[in-house]
Design a protein around this motif. Structure first.
Motif, short mmCIF file in Angstrom:
data_model
loop_
_atom_site.label_atom_id
_atom_site.label_comp_id
_atom_site.label_asym_id
_atom_site.label_seq_id
_atom_site.Cartn_x
_atom_site.Cartn_y
_atom_site.Cartn_z
N MET A 1 6.89 2.95 -11.22
CA MET A 1 5.83 3.87 -10.82
C MET A 1 4.62 3.08 -10.36
O MET A 1 4.38 1.97 -10.83
CB MET A 1 5.44 4.76 -12.00
N ILE A 2 3.87 3.66 -9.44
CA ILE A 2 2.64 3.03 -8.98
C ILE A 2 1.51 4.04 -9.05
O ILE A 2 1.73 5.25 -8.99
CB ILE A 2 2.79 2.47 -7.55
N HIS A 3 0.31 3.52 -9.21
CA HIS A 3 -0.87 4.37 -9.27
C HIS A 3 -1.78 4.03 -8.09
O HIS A 3 -2.22 2.89 -7.95
CB HIS A 3 -1.63 4.18 -10.58
N GLY A 4 -2.02 5.04 -7.27
CA GLY A 4 -2.98 4.93 -6.18
C GLY A 4 -4.20 5.77 -6.55
O GLY A 4 -4.08 6.99 -6.62
N PRO A 5 -5.34 5.16 -6.83
CA PRO A 5 -6.49 5.91 -7.32
C PRO A 5 -6.96 7.05 -6.40
O PRO A 5 -7.56 8.00 -6.86
CB PRO A 5 -7.59 4.86 -7.47
N LYS A 6 -6.67 6.96 -5.11
CA LYS A 6 -7.13 7.99 -4.19
C LYS A 6 -6.13 9.14 -4.04
O LYS A 6 -6.40 10.10 -3.34
CB LYS A 6 -7.44 7.39 -2.83
N ILE A 7 -4.99 9.05 -4.71
CA ILE A 7 -4.00 10.13 -4.62
C ILE A 7 -4.26 11.10 -5.78
O ILE A 7 -4.37 10.69 -6.93
CB ILE A 7 -2.57 9.56 -4.67
N THR A 8 -4.36 12.38 -5.47
CA THR A 8 -4.74 13.36 -6.49
C THR A 8 -3.56 14.15 -7.05
O THR A 8 -3.75 14.98 -7.91
CB THR A 8 -5.76 14.36 -5.91
N GLN B 1 0.84 -1.19 0.00
CA GLN B 1 0.00 0.00 0.00
C GLN B 1 0.88 1.24 0.00
O GLN B 1 2.08 1.16 0.27
CB GLN B 1 -0.90 0.04 1.25
N ILE B 2 0.27 2.38 -0.28
CA ILE B 2 0.92 3.67 -0.16
C ILE B 2 0.50 4.23 1.20
O ILE B 2 -0.70 4.36 1.47
CB ILE B 2 0.47 4.64 -1.26
N PHE B 3 1.46 4.51 2.06
CA PHE B 3 1.13 5.05 3.38
C PHE B 3 1.31 6.56 3.36
O PHE B 3 2.34 7.07 2.93
CB PHE B 3 1.99 4.39 4.45
N ILE B 4 0.28 7.25 3.83
CA ILE B 4 0.31 8.71 3.86
C ILE B 4 0.59 9.20 5.28
O ILE B 4 0.69 8.40 6.20
CB ILE B 4 -1.00 9.29 3.28
N GLY B 5 0.72 10.50 5.43
CA GLY B 5 1.17 11.12 6.67
C GLY B 5 0.43 10.72 7.92
O GLY B 5 1.01 10.66 9.00
N ASN B 6 -0.86 10.43 7.82
CA ASN B 6 -1.63 10.07 9.02
C ASN B 6 -1.58 8.57 9.30
O ASN B 6 -2.28 8.08 10.18
CB ASN B 6 -3.08 10.54 8.88
N GLY B 7 -0.76 7.82 8.55
CA GLY B 7 -0.63 6.39 8.76
C GLY B 7 -1.60 5.54 7.97
O GLY B 7 -1.52 4.32 7.97
N GLN B 8 -2.55 6.17 7.28
CA GLN B 8 -3.54 5.43 6.48
C GLN B 8 -2.87 4.79 5.28
O GLN B 8 -2.03 5.40 4.61
CB GLN B 8 -4.64 6.38 6.02
#
Length: 92
Positions: free
Chosen positions: A52-59, A18-25
């Motif tokens: 490269m990876i694509h995370g659909p929720k990353i804008t 997964q791609i982990f973002i700043g809040n740990g999600q």
């Protein structure tokens, strides 16, 4: 435009990473691939972004500076209001 269009030779991502973002999600990865682009300042220089990876929720488009620098033998100058990507081949 979807950001997955920036990936050339895209293939579905099959894995649990997964791609982990700043809040740990953790966010799902849906595709992977690579992209090549020409330098806007010297169009005979082609640069590559690999794995490269694509995370659909990353804008926004994000890149790993360490992966980019290692793959294309470039280095970065980071300033308060800009950054510069330099080719190591140009300084040798």
């Amino acid at each position: 435009m979807t950001y997955s269009q920036n990936i050339q030779q895209s293939s579905p991502f099959e894995g649990l990473d997964q791609i982990f973002i700043g809040n740990g999600q953790g966010l799902k990865i849906s595709a992977s691939g690579h992209s090549n682009f020409l330098s806007p300042y010297n169009p005979i220089i082609s640069l590559a972004l690999k794995d490269m990876i694509h995370g659909p929720k990353i804008t926004k488009n994000l890149t790993s500076i360490s992966k980019f620098a290692n793959g294309d033998h470039v280095f970065f100058e980071i300033h308060a209001n800009r950054y510069i990507v330099n080719s190591q081949g140009a300084i040798e």
